[in-house]
Scaffold this active site. Sequence first.
Site, PDB file in Angstrom:
ATOM      1  N   ASP A   1      -3.028 -18.324   2.705  1.00 10.99           N
ATOM      2  CA  ASP A   1      -3.903 -18.574   2.472  1.00 10.99           C
ATOM      3  C   ASP A   1      -3.872 -19.866   3.387  1.00 10.99           C
ATOM      4  OD1 ASP A   1      -1.898 -20.062   1.526  1.00 10.99           O
ATOM      5  OD2 ASP A   1      -2.454 -20.747  -0.312  1.00 10.99           O
TER       6      ASP A   1
ATOM      7  N   LYS B   1       3.802 -15.571   2.767  1.00  6.75           N
ATOM      8  CA  LYS B   1       3.336 -16.416   1.586  1.00  6.75           C
ATOM      9  C   LYS B   1       5.095 -16.454   1.145  1.00  6.75           C
ATOM     10  CE  LYS B   1       0.909 -17.843  -1.157  1.00  6.75           C
ATOM     11  NZ  LYS B   1       0.152 -19.101  -1.479  1.00  6.75           N
TER      12      LYS B   1
ATOM     13  N   TYR C   1       0.822  -0.902   0.138  1.00  6.06           N
ATOM     14  CA  TYR C   1      -0.271  -0.038   0.263  1.00  6.06           C
ATOM     15  C   TYR C   1       0.768   1.556  -0.185  1.00  6.06           C
ATOM     16  CZ  TYR C   1      -3.807  -2.873   1.215  1.00  6.06           C
ATOM     17  OH  TYR C   1      -5.052  -4.027   1.550  1.00  6.06           O
TER      18      TYR C   1
ATOM     19  N   ASP D   1      -4.504  -6.342   6.169  1.00  7.44           N
ATOM     20  CA  ASP D   1      -6.421  -5.823   6.068  1.00  7.44           C
ATOM     21  C   ASP D   1      -7.314  -6.669   5.709  1.00  7.44           C
ATOM     22  OD1 ASP D   1      -7.759  -4.278   4.793  1.00  7.44           O
ATOM     23  OD2 ASP D   1      -6.619  -3.350   3.142  1.00  7.44           O
TER      24      ASP D   1
ATOM     25  N   ASP E   1     -10.211  -7.897   8.119  1.00  2.00           N
ATOM     26  CA  ASP E   1     -11.800  -8.229   7.724  1.00  2.00           C
ATOM     27  C   ASP E   1     -12.413  -9.465   8.299  1.00  2.00           C
ATOM     28  OD1 ASP E   1     -11.190  -5.484   7.856  1.00  2.00           O
ATOM     29  OD2 ASP E   1     -12.767  -5.233   5.588  1.00  2.00           O
TER      30      ASP E   1
END
Length: 366
Positions: A227, A195, A146, A251, A255
């Site tokens: 994942d 990852k 980001y 992020d 959520d």
Amino acid sequence: MNYQVGVISGDGIGPEVVREAKKVLDKVGQVFGHTFSYDEILMGGVSIDATGMPLTEEAIAQAQKADAVLMGSIGGNTSTSPWYQLPPQLRPEAGLLKLRKSLNLFANLRPAYLYGELKEACPLRDDIIGDGFDMMIMRELTGGLYFGNRVTEERDGVLTAEDTLTYNENEIRRIAKRGFDIARKRRKKVTSVDKANVLDSSRLWRKVVEEVAKDYPDVALEHMLVDNCAMQLVKDPGQFDVILTENMFGDILSDEASMVTGSIGMLSSASLNDTKFGLYEPSGGSAPDIAGKGIANPIATILSAAMMLRYSFDLDREADAVERAVQQVLKENYRTIDIMPQEEKKASVTQVGTAKMGDLIAERIK
Ligand code: NAD
């Protein structure tokens, strides 16, 4: 003692829920002998309307002077509000990104806790919920994808977009330390999510987290691919204590974790820097659909104020008192509209609005 609290009421339901958090803080002050002074700071849509900018230099200076900042939420309806006709750097959310960067708020903490009283709001099956869950997501907030360079350009006649994911070892080390420090105060387990089977940035992440872990022999460390973590959150959320992860993974996972608790109106958050300073805000947005109706759930903001007491002011007893008061009100079956049970069980609870919920919680602080 006197604490200087910068207050960003913001847009939508922001001012309504912040009012209740201040009510609760004032009660904490009365009961425990502290005073909280508030300095209103403009940010978001209200700041655009007043100054043309989502965050002014003066507002940043006000926040820097405060011991901590308590925030409601910013932004409006992204389809209909004129704020979203402005260029991206002048929209409400740009103010928040700028504030986080200016205050060097690199660590974002989001608890996901399932209250026994709200079990039925959890979309997971009973056998998965088990005894409930209580996890803390620690997300890196000022690096990674980001904040990397980005460009959209034509290359060999083909429109191409590129985003850059960069982390250096210092950025990883400081968030990892924060994660282990928090785990030490909880159930002493860190799940570091990356990852590393694909990304170099993740391989560096894993290496640095392992180095930091050596200074915390009392805290268990495990690594999990992102994942798999997304799956595990809905398969067995009880296994997690502290989830430590980079910006974009955090992020998305935070959520997901918040949705498995059932209501966005219950979830607090904190963004911290190297000092005791922090920005405390509910995880949800400005909820323009219910703004001004007096029905928003103020609990997420009240619990954010409790996090402020704990992490910025070291007032653990006072934070415990706020959290206990929230639990007590739920136990006594008071609910705002977002956490009302299904039709058939409605008769067993009392529906209250924003201000009443704040009163009930404040009254139970002792
Ligand atoms: P939202 O979180 O504001 O609302 C999603 C749904 O949850 C709505 O139905 C809303 O009524 C409900 N909800 C949220 N908080 C609630 C509460 N305390 N009590 C009861 N119900 C609640 O998300 P959105 O609609 O996607 O975004 C609205 C605006 O908020 C946008 O402008 C967005 O950019 C902004 N936003 C701001 C922040 C922030 O200030 N940090 C975070 C997320 C979104």
